[in-house]
Scaffold this active site. Structure first.
Site, PDB file in Angstrom:
ATOM      1  N   ASP A 198       7.535 -38.964   9.145  1.00  0.00           N
ATOM      2  CA  ASP A 198       7.589 -37.547   9.515  1.00  0.00           C
ATOM      3  C   ASP A 198       8.457 -37.383  10.766  1.00  0.00           C
ATOM      4  OD1 ASP A 198       6.168 -34.886  10.758  1.00  0.00           O
ATOM      5  OD2 ASP A 198       5.991 -34.917   8.579  1.00  0.00           O
ATOM      6  N   TYR A 323       9.249 -27.748  15.003  1.00  0.00           N
ATOM      7  CA  TYR A 323      10.040 -27.366  13.840  1.00  0.00           C
ATOM      8  C   TYR A 323      11.204 -26.468  14.260  1.00  0.00           C
ATOM      9  CZ  TYR A 323       6.746 -29.303  10.462  1.00  0.00           C
ATOM     10  OH  TYR A 323       5.982 -30.172   9.720  1.00  0.00           O
ATOM     11  N   HIS A 377       2.097 -39.508   2.359  1.00  0.00           N
ATOM     12  CA  HIS A 377       2.750 -39.110   3.599  1.00  0.00           C
ATOM     13  C   HIS A 377       2.115 -39.740   4.836  1.00  0.00           C
ATOM     14  CE1 HIS A 377       5.234 -36.489   6.066  1.00  0.00           C
ATOM     15  NE2 HIS A 377       4.166 -36.161   6.773  1.00  0.00           N
TER      16      HIS A 377
END
Length: 407
Positions: A198, A323, A377
């Protein structure tokens, strides 16, 4: 130092009595940390969870509109009656925790030295909606082997967990890579390995691109979502690569709403998530369930430990802002961009979207590739043994190739 977490947390560590000790270089200070949350903070959380206003739900909705209402009711009931936060604290405090000040920010990290004849320094970075908690299972697996082991450094990303929340623009994964280099220098490591999934994969990639002189190699179980490989004018993508890009677009159309919101308007979302613990739990738990291999063991305790950490540190907004910051510096590789240090890839089958090897090799010097039999993930949480074994194999491969680890 005992870190007593309460409402002052927006000014992390301010006003706390600390016992500081100089690091081995003598020119900086680091602070020992004991993680402890005051009971009134936990009691207030329990009260808010207990008094949740629940939404309605269409008949036979299941998971078709998002996380299931029945699942959330069961999870919240467990949170109130069975979940034990003190066990989380005990697990964290099993290992040495520290706070270091670097580039004006206070950085939390765990540092455990390996027991092997040869020990390689590695810094392991988490992502969103994870935290340093998901990486703790790796520590004994990486530090206790008697032949090749690792000196493990696990930081909390800026804006996450116990690290400071940045309030100025420019705190993206490339900046955090700069911070990680300084952190490792303070610990006495001029050269080291980096591992991540990630956002951690983004930090590790940035280290490989712009700090190659400090890197022994990088190991990834994810490729940054903004990664765009450079393709020469006389080349074209393979059919497999083209299909990946199409499927990636399809995945973001169905699953990527969270990322678009957090990339564009994170503050609007944060008002609700920072005030409602059950809203926060639903936002995070949905991803921890949907992105994991259904055969993996991600327990209610795993989910609630992570959610509770976000709640007590009030870091949902600061974590989501990453983000937005990353969108300003995407990994759009040009002709001059290539990760030249040795790269190891662990491909877990339920990590989506994941580029084919050829597409990754356009930008990374891949010398080690493993197709994993299970996992998604949250690899360190779901399949810690598989991830640790692959990282150990990659480290041993680098040593056999002549890399000299610095301990």
């Amino acid at each position: 130092m005992h870190l007593l977490l309460n409402n002052y947390y927006c000014n992390l560590l301010s006003g706390i009595n600390c016992i500081c000790c100089a690091n081995q270089n003598g020119n900086r200070t680091m602070t020992d940390l004991t993680f402890f949350v005051e009971q009134p903070v936990l009691d207030a959380l329990k009260d808010k969870v207990t008094n949740t206003r629940w939404p309605d739900e269409p008949i036979n909705a299941g998971w078709n509109y998002g996380i299931s209402l029945s699942y959330m009711r069961a999870l919240v009931n467990y949170w109130v009656h069975d979940f034990d936060w003190r066990k989380v604290e005990a697990a964290v405090n099993t290992y040495p925790n520290f706070i270091a000040e670097i580039k004006g920010y206070k950085i939390h990290f765990i540092h455990v030295k390996g027991k092997g004849k040869t020990s390689v320094p590695v810094i392991i970075s988490h992502g969103w909606p994870g935290s340093f908690l998901e990486l703790i299972k790796l520590i004994p697996l990486l530090t206790e082997p008697q032949d090749v082991s690792f000196d493990v450094v696990i930081p909390s990303l800026l804006g996450f967990g116990l690290s400071q929340k940045p309030v100025t623009p420019g705190c993206h994964t490339r900046f955090m890579a700069d911070v990680w280099v300084e952190l490792m220098k303070q610990l006495g490591y001029e050269r080291f390995m980096a591992q991540g999934g990630d956002f951690g994969a983004g930090i590790s990639t940035a280290l490989g691109l712009w700090h190659a002189d400090h890197l022994l190699g990088i190991h990834l179980n994810y490729i940054p979502g903004s990664y765009s490989a450079y393709v020469r004018e006389n080349e074209s993508l393979t059919e497999e690569e083209t299909e990946f890009l199409r499927k990636s677009d399809d995945w973001y159309e169905i699953e990527g709403g969270y990322a678009h919101q957090q990339r564009t308007k994170p503050l609007t979302l944060a008002f609700g998530l920072n005030d409602s613990p059950v809203g926060l739990c639903a936002w995070i738990a949905e991803k921890m369930i949907a992105w994991a291999d259904k055969a993996s063991v991600v327990t209610k305790d795993d989910i609630l430990a992570n959610v509770t950490l976000y709640w007590i540190t009030e870091t949902i907004y600061s974590s989501m802002r990453l983000y937005n910051e990353n969108s300003k510096v995407p990994f759009h590789f040009t002709e001059d961009d290539f990760v030249k240090v040795p790269v190891g890839i662990a491909h877990f089958p339920f990590e989506e979207p994941f580029p084919p090897r050829r597409y990754i090799e356009r930008g990374y010097n891949v010398v080690h590739w493993t197709e994993m039999p299970a996992g998604g993930h949250f690899a360190a949480l779901e399949q810690p043994v598989l991830l640790a074994e692959d990282l150990l194999q990659f480290g041993a491969k680098l040593i056999r190739s002549g890399v000299q680890p610095i301990r």
